[in-house]
Design a protein around this motif. Structure first.
Motif, PDB file in Angstrom:
ATOM      1  N   ASP A 128       0.508  -1.034  -0.204  1.00 11.76           N
ATOM      2  CA  ASP A 128       0.658   0.299  -0.200  1.00 11.76           C
ATOM      3  C   ASP A 128       1.043   1.328   0.215  1.00 11.76           C
ATOM      4  OD1 ASP A 128       1.175   0.279   2.793  1.00 11.76           O
ATOM      5  OD2 ASP A 128      -0.844  -0.087   3.849  1.00 11.76           O
ATOM      6  N   SER A 129       1.853   1.301  -0.718  1.00 11.77           N
ATOM      7  CA  SER A 129       2.978   2.482  -0.641  1.00 11.77           C
ATOM      8  C   SER A 129       2.708   3.649  -1.779  1.00 11.77           C
ATOM      9  CB  SER A 129       4.116   1.918  -0.422  1.00 11.77           C
ATOM     10  OG  SER A 129       4.598   2.223   1.280  1.00 11.77           O
ATOM     11  N   ARG A 130       2.562   4.258  -2.081  1.00 10.71           N
ATOM     12  CA  ARG A 130       1.659   4.524  -3.284  1.00 10.71           C
ATOM     13  C   ARG A 130       2.661   5.435  -4.614  1.00 10.71           C
ATOM     14  NH1 ARG A 130      -3.827   7.097  -1.441  1.00 10.71           N
ATOM     15  NH2 ARG A 130      -4.636   4.834  -0.965  1.00 10.71           N
ATOM     16  N   VAL A 131       2.095   5.433  -5.422  1.00  9.27           N
ATOM     17  CA  VAL A 131       3.319   6.570  -6.750  1.00  9.27           C
ATOM     18  C   VAL A 131       1.912   7.616  -7.617  1.00  9.27           C
ATOM     19  CG1 VAL A 131       4.463   6.676  -8.666  1.00  9.27           C
ATOM     20  CG2 VAL A 131       4.598   4.485  -7.448  1.00  9.27           C
ATOM     21  N   TYR A 132       2.040   8.289  -7.197  1.00  8.33           N
ATOM     22  CA  TYR A 132       1.244   9.438  -8.146  1.00  8.33           C
ATOM     23  C   TYR A 132       1.896  10.533  -8.828  1.00  8.33           C
ATOM     24  CZ  TYR A 132      -1.615   9.547  -3.350  1.00  8.33           C
ATOM     25  OH  TYR A 132      -2.133   8.988  -2.103  1.00  8.33           O
ATOM     26  N   ARG A 133       1.211  10.328  -9.681  1.00  4.89           N
ATOM     27  CA  ARG A 133       1.781  11.344 -11.019  1.00  4.89           C
ATOM     28  C   ARG A 133       0.772  12.684 -10.841  1.00  4.89           C
ATOM     29  NH1 ARG A 133       0.423  10.974 -17.296  1.00  4.89           N
ATOM     30  NH2 ARG A 133       2.714  11.430 -18.113  1.00  4.89           N
ATOM     31  N   PHE A 134       1.542  13.885 -10.957  1.00  2.00           N
ATOM     32  CA  PHE A 134       1.080  15.614 -11.024  1.00  2.00           C
ATOM     33  C   PHE A 134       1.529  15.844 -13.114  1.00  2.00           C
ATOM     34  CE2 PHE A 134       1.917  20.244 -11.031  1.00  2.00           C
ATOM     35  CZ  PHE A 134       0.602  20.373  -9.860  1.00  2.00           C
ATOM     36  N   THR A 143      -0.685   4.031  -8.810  1.00  2.23           N
ATOM     37  CA  THR A 143      -0.591   2.908  -8.436  1.00  2.23           C
ATOM     38  C   THR A 143      -2.105   1.964  -7.345  1.00  2.23           C
ATOM     39  OG1 THR A 143       0.010   3.516  -6.154  1.00  2.23           O
ATOM     40  CG2 THR A 143       1.501   2.589  -7.291  1.00  2.23           C
ATOM     41  N   VAL A 144      -2.429   0.620  -7.628  1.00  2.00           N
ATOM     42  CA  VAL A 144      -3.920   0.459  -6.755  1.00  2.00           C
ATOM     43  C   VAL A 144      -2.930  -0.078  -5.469  1.00  2.00           C
ATOM     44  CG1 VAL A 144      -5.519  -0.726  -6.948  1.00  2.00           C
ATOM     45  CG2 VAL A 144      -5.292   0.255  -8.746  1.00  2.00           C
ATOM     46  N   ASP A 145      -3.674   0.302  -3.724  1.00  2.00           N
ATOM     47  CA  ASP A 145      -3.215  -0.270  -2.902  1.00  2.00           C
ATOM     48  C   ASP A 145      -3.207  -2.099  -3.063  1.00  2.00           C
ATOM     49  OD1 ASP A 145      -2.550   2.434  -1.908  1.00  2.00           O
ATOM     50  OD2 ASP A 145      -3.618   2.472  -0.614  1.00  2.00           O
ATOM     51  N   HIS A 146      -2.406  -2.495  -2.687  1.00  2.13           N
ATOM     52  CA  HIS A 146      -3.415  -3.926  -2.201  1.00  2.13           C
ATOM     53  C   HIS A 146      -3.066  -4.162  -0.451  1.00  2.13           C
ATOM     54  CE1 HIS A 146       0.380  -4.678  -5.620  1.00  2.13           C
ATOM     55  NE2 HIS A 146      -1.315  -4.399  -6.037  1.00  2.13           N
ATOM     56  N   SER A 147      -4.030  -4.141  -0.926  1.00  6.45           N
ATOM     57  CA  SER A 147      -5.040  -3.503   1.061  1.00  6.45           C
ATOM     58  C   SER A 147      -5.988  -4.146   1.302  1.00  6.45           C
ATOM     59  CB  SER A 147      -4.479  -2.570   1.361  1.00  6.45           C
ATOM     60  OG  SER A 147      -6.043  -1.336   0.875  1.00  6.45           O
ATOM     61  N   GLU A 148      -6.537  -4.907   2.015  1.00  7.62           N
ATOM     62  CA  GLU A 148      -8.152  -5.158   2.507  1.00  7.62           C
ATOM     63  C   GLU A 148      -8.898  -4.131   2.559  1.00  7.62           C
ATOM     64  OE1 GLU A 148      -8.912  -7.848   3.580  1.00  7.62           O
ATOM     65  OE2 GLU A 148      -7.542  -9.107   4.523  1.00  7.62           O
ATOM     66  N   ASP A 202       2.415   4.900   3.369  1.00  9.24           N
ATOM     67  CA  ASP A 202       1.426   5.131   3.430  1.00  9.24           C
ATOM     68  C   ASP A 202       1.078   6.037   5.026  1.00  9.24           C
ATOM     69  OD1 ASP A 202       2.389   3.621   5.933  1.00  9.24           O
ATOM     70  OD2 ASP A 202       0.478   2.283   5.797  1.00  9.24           O
ATOM     71  N   GLY A 203       2.413   6.241   5.444  1.00  5.07           N
ATOM     72  CA  GLY A 203       2.375   7.628   6.848  1.00  5.07           C
ATOM     73  C   GLY A 203       1.988   8.867   6.165  1.00  5.07           C
TER      74      GLY A 203
END
Length: 275
Positions: A128-134, A143-148, A202-203
């Motif tokens: 669930d760490s992420r990559v954003y594009r600006f 990205t899509v989180d791999h989380s519950e 995710d922090g």
């Protein structure tokens, strides 16, 4: 908070600038995140497993992916192989050190890869760490989180707003260090002059809304200043976890990375974890 400078690579064409920052936050006793910003490979790994374990797993991931940075070229397949190798190295470390049992880590990042005879971006993630594009004033989550909670949202069982306080919000469904090899998500696409990327644990994303992240990215052109501003905002908003951020900026020019000139101010092989 900031990380040491790395030398610029020679060459012309587009310039990739990068900045990186990390902070333990206000609650945790130590930093289990590791970050890598090395010319053509940029990674944030958020370790799990407690003291002297999570940071070991995240450090293995950044060290392994760092080996790709010195290669003359990288393909999508090389990135997949490096993530698989990192997973094996984590398992090998656990086998040698039973006290590390249960350690794992997320991995999210950006790399320059060759596709169709030219250089492209490859965005990847496990966890669930992420990559954003600006780009053009808009911030989009790549990205899509791999989380519950992501699975619950996709199933229509909870809303995005409810996910922020859901008891399963910190439970990931894929992570590095799994006995069964986790499948990474990878997106490959051509570069676009003027774009910027935010890679974060995710922090950051648990503390700041997308609008707030966009506002900070739009305000600060310098990647190092931007990374530090994002981390500071994440800590000030609660700092309930380690906060790690890499900002990568592609300066104006032809949309071609063949002669990439990187100048990552504030890069590190692994800040917050062993190199």
């Amino acid at each position: 908070m900031s990380t040491p400078e790395a030398p610029a690579a020679p060459g012309g064409g587009l310039t990739v600038r990068a900045g990186a920052a990390t902070d333990v936050g206000r609650v945790r006793q130590h930093n289990e995140d590791s970050i890598l910003a090395d010319r053509t490979v940029f990674v944030v790994a958020d370790g799990m497993g407690g003291h002297a374990a999570g940071e070991v797993a995240s450090g293995i991931v950044t060290a392994t992916l760092g080996e790709l940075a010195s290669a003359p070229t990288r393909r999508r397949e090389d990135l997949v192989d490096a993530l698989a190798l990192a997973n094996r190295r984590i398992l090998e470390s656990v086998a040698k050190h039973p006290e590390q049992t249960g350690m794992g880590t997320t991995a999210a990042g950006l790399a320059v890869v060759t596709a169709g005879g030219s250089d492209h971006w490859a965005v990847f993630n496990v966890g669930d760490s992420r990559v954003y594009r600006f780009l053009d004033g808009q911030l989009r989550l790549v990205t899509v989180d791999h989380s519950e909670v992501r699975e619950l949202i996709d199933a229509g069982l909870i809303t995005e707003e409810e996910s922020a306080r859901h008891p399963l919000r910190n439970v990931v469904t894929r992570s590095m260090g799994s006995e069964s090899l986790p499948t990474p998500d990878i997106w490959v696409f051509p570069p676009h002059a003027g774009e910027r990327f935010v890679i974060c644990s995710d922090g950051l994303s648990n503390e700041l809304s997308t609008d707030r992240i966009r506002e900070i990215v739009a305000t600060h052109d310098d990647p190092q200043v931007c990374a530090e501003a994002l981390v500071s905002a994440g800590v000030e908003s609660g700092g309930r976890d380690n906060v790690s951020v890499i900002v990568v900026a592609l300066d104006s020019g032809d949309d071609d990375l063949d002669d990439i000139d990187t100048a990552p101010r504030g890069s590190a092989a692994a800040a917050g974890g062993p190199g």
